[in-house]
Design an enzyme around this catalytic site. Structure first.
Site, PDB file in Angstrom:
ATOM      1  N   GLU A   1       0.793  -1.234   0.000  1.00 38.70           N
ATOM      2  CA  GLU A   1       0.000   0.000   0.000  1.00 38.70           C
ATOM      3  C   GLU A   1       0.827   1.287   0.000  1.00 38.70           C
ATOM      4  O   GLU A   1       0.747   2.076   0.959  1.00 38.70           O
ATOM      5  CB  GLU A   1      -0.966   0.005   1.197  1.00 38.70           C
ATOM      6  CG  GLU A   1      -1.956  -1.126   1.181  1.00 38.70           C
ATOM      7  CD  GLU A   1      -3.082  -0.960   2.203  1.00 38.70           C
ATOM      8  OE1 GLU A   1      -3.048  -0.005   2.993  1.00 38.70           O
ATOM      9  OE2 GLU A   1      -4.013  -1.783   2.182  1.00 38.70           O
TER      10      GLU A   1
ATOM     11  N   GLU B   1      -5.098  -8.675   0.845  1.00 41.64           N
ATOM     12  CA  GLU B   1      -5.712  -8.367   2.146  1.00 41.64           C
ATOM     13  C   GLU B   1      -7.210  -8.189   1.964  1.00 41.64           C
ATOM     14  O   GLU B   1      -7.647  -7.534   1.008  1.00 41.64           O
ATOM     15  CB  GLU B   1      -5.198  -7.044   2.759  1.00 41.64           C
ATOM     16  CG  GLU B   1      -3.822  -7.101   3.353  1.00 41.64           C
ATOM     17  CD  GLU B   1      -3.372  -5.776   3.964  1.00 41.64           C
ATOM     18  OE1 GLU B   1      -4.233  -4.971   4.411  1.00 41.64           O
ATOM     19  OE2 GLU B   1      -2.159  -5.548   3.976  1.00 41.64           O
TER      20      GLU B   1
HETATM   21  C1  FCB Z   1      -4.216  -2.064   5.586  1.00 46.18           C
HETATM   22  C2  FCB Z   1      -2.781  -2.324   6.028  1.00 46.18           C
HETATM   23  C3  FCB Z   1      -2.650  -3.356   7.098  1.00 46.18           C
HETATM   24  C4  FCB Z   1      -3.758  -3.274   8.121  1.00 46.18           C
HETATM   25  C5  FCB Z   1      -5.110  -3.217   7.455  1.00 46.18           C
HETATM   26  C6  FCB Z   1      -6.262  -3.166   8.406  1.00 46.18           C
HETATM   27  O1  FCB Z   1      -4.316  -0.793   5.056  1.00 46.18           O
HETATM   28  O2  FCB Z   1      -2.005  -2.751   4.921  1.00 46.18           O
HETATM   29  O3  FCB Z   1      -1.368  -3.244   7.666  1.00 46.18           O
HETATM   30  O4  FCB Z   1      -3.537  -2.211   8.957  1.00 46.18           O
HETATM   31  O5  FCB Z   1      -5.167  -2.101   6.597  1.00 46.18           O
END
Ligand code: FCB
Length: 437
Positions: free
Chosen positions: A159, A352
């Site tokens: 990110e 994620e």
């Molecule tokens: C994302 C991050 C991760 C975590 C999630 C909830 O933006 O990559 O580290 O904090 O959110």
């Protein structure tokens, strides 16, 4: 909100990657055994983290990793996404830890998928400086030399959008700068670092490389042209600014003119072909024209001077973090990417997806994950090439500026005793993986 229908999930393709994600700073602890990162500096400043906590101990994964790998094995995932801490790698004995972790994962039959940078920049380095990209390539060389005999799947960055926006534009994350649009060089230097990392990994023989970018659909607050324009601008900042240099070798909408250095030459590095493209998905964003006052999203203040405002997505359940639950946003996002980028888009992996809820009997998390997996399957049926799905996260952990107040884990962590207790969602996901075979 969408509830778990109880129907078995549709079948995902053979060879699909099923995993969970974590990051070094959020779980490792053992901060005294590595150099400081910008996050250590930031969390030491009063008022930066909501509960005043730091990640000095976090989940003590550094010492308890055998127990955590056993939890992964019990879950039945075939892959584990973690990150290597750059300041630890740069500290004496730091790589020994990842060596042990990777051995433990391989012995448990879980494929290691390291992320080479997940926000914990060594203190003293600065993404406003071009040289940080070259230093990152040295870090990547050190990690690949040590782990490349067992690690075959790599993620360059996590990110860069959030690290730019939250860390350098709004000051809500480390290093706590509030530069607004003057933060754009931070985006460029991270993208350059990504491209250099791909070249470094390829030179070391890697054949399976991706990035983990955060993306979400951007919904205009109304059909009013000002709202539509503001939403388009936000979409450019969140989605296109980080996808298009990598996928197309070009910045969108003239943003390249605002970037430092020989941008055309850098873009050739940034656009090194990838084997797959990682997407972190949490929720769409509803965006409108500026309101003249600050707006808010999930506890984050959006300053009035920005050319957009964040609006509430109405009629949706919210997670504990205040993020709306919109599973079909994932289908929309993936189909939109396929339509936008066509054959320039490599296979996708969801790197994620998850939610923060309290409690051990976390039925809301089960419903969230169930609904998102169905939405992901709908994208597959619509012809999007998706190869894997990673839940954020294995453990309740240090959730950045929120401290320990947000619980994203499939496994509960008592932050006093560090005891791990699998939640209902852990057992649910284990059963999903068994059923998928
Ligand atoms: C994302 C991050 C991760 C975590 C999630 C909830 O933006 O990559 O580290 O904090 O959110």
């Amino acid at each position: 909100m969408a509830t778990d229908t109880g129907d078995p999930l549709p079948r995902f393709p053979a060879g699909f990657l099923w995993g969970v994600s974590t990051s070094a700073h959020q779980i490792e602890g053992a901060a005294e055994l590595r150099g400081p990162s910008v996050w250590d500096v930031f969390t030491a400043e009063p008022g930066r983290v909501k509960d005043g906590s730091t990640a000095a101990v976090a989940c003590d994964h550094y010492h308890r990793y055998p127990e955590d790998v056993a939890l992964l094995a019990g879950l039945g995932v075939n892959a584990y996404r973690f990150s290597v801490s750059w300041p630890r790698v740069a500290s004496p004995g730091g790589l020994d830890f990842y060596d042990r972790l990777v051995d433990e994962l391989c012995a448990a039959g879980v494929r290691p998928v390291p992320t080479l940078f997940h926000w914990d920049l060594p203190a003293g380095l600065d993404w406003l400086e071009r040289d940080t990209a070259a230093r990152f390539a040295d870090h990547v060389t050190a990690v690949a030399d040590r782990l490349g005999d067992r690690v075959t799947k790599w993620i360059t960055l996590n990110e860069p959008a959030e690290h730019t926006l939250l860390g350098h534009a709004l000051g809500a994350h480390a290093p706590g700068r509030r530069l607004l649009f003057d933060a754009l060089p931070v985006a460029h230097h991270q993208l350059l670092a990504h491209g250099l990392a791909v070249r470094t990994l390829r030179a070391a023989g890697a054949r399976d490389i991706g990035i983990a970018n955060s993306h979400g659909p951007t919904w205009p607050a109304s059909a009013d042209p000002d709202d539509v324009a503001a939403a388009g601008f936000y979409d450019t900042l969140l989605n296109r600014l980080f996808a298009e240099p990598v996928l197309l070798g070009a910045y969108p909408d003239g943003l390249g003119e605002l970037m430092p250095g020989d941008v055309a030459a850098d873009l050739r590095v940034i656009a090194e072909p990838l084997d797959w493209y990682g997407v972190n998905y949490y929720a769409p964003t509803r965006v409108g024209a500026p309101l003249g006052t600050r707006s808010e999203f999930g506890g984050l203040a959006i300053p009035a001077e920005l050319p957009f405002s964040i609006r509430e997505i109405e009629g949706r359940a919210l997670t504990d973090f205040g993020w709306p639950v919109v599973p079909e946003g994932l289908t929309e996002l993936l189909c939109g990417f396929r339509d936008r980028y066509g054959d320039r888009l490599p296979p996708i992996v969801i790197t994620e997806n998850g939610c923060s809820y309290e409690g051990l009997d976390d039925q809301e998390r089960i419903a969230y994950l169930d609904a998102h997996l169905r939405a992901l399957h709908a994208a597959l049926e619509a012809g999007v090439d998706v190869r894997g799905y990673f839940v954020w996260s294995l453990l309740d952990n240090f959730e950045w500026a929120e401290g320990y107040a947000r619980r994203f884990g499939l496994v509960h962590v008592d932050h006093d005793t560090l005891e791990r207790t699998p939640k209902a969602s852990y057992r649910w996901f284990r059963d999903v993986l068994r059923a998928q075979g």
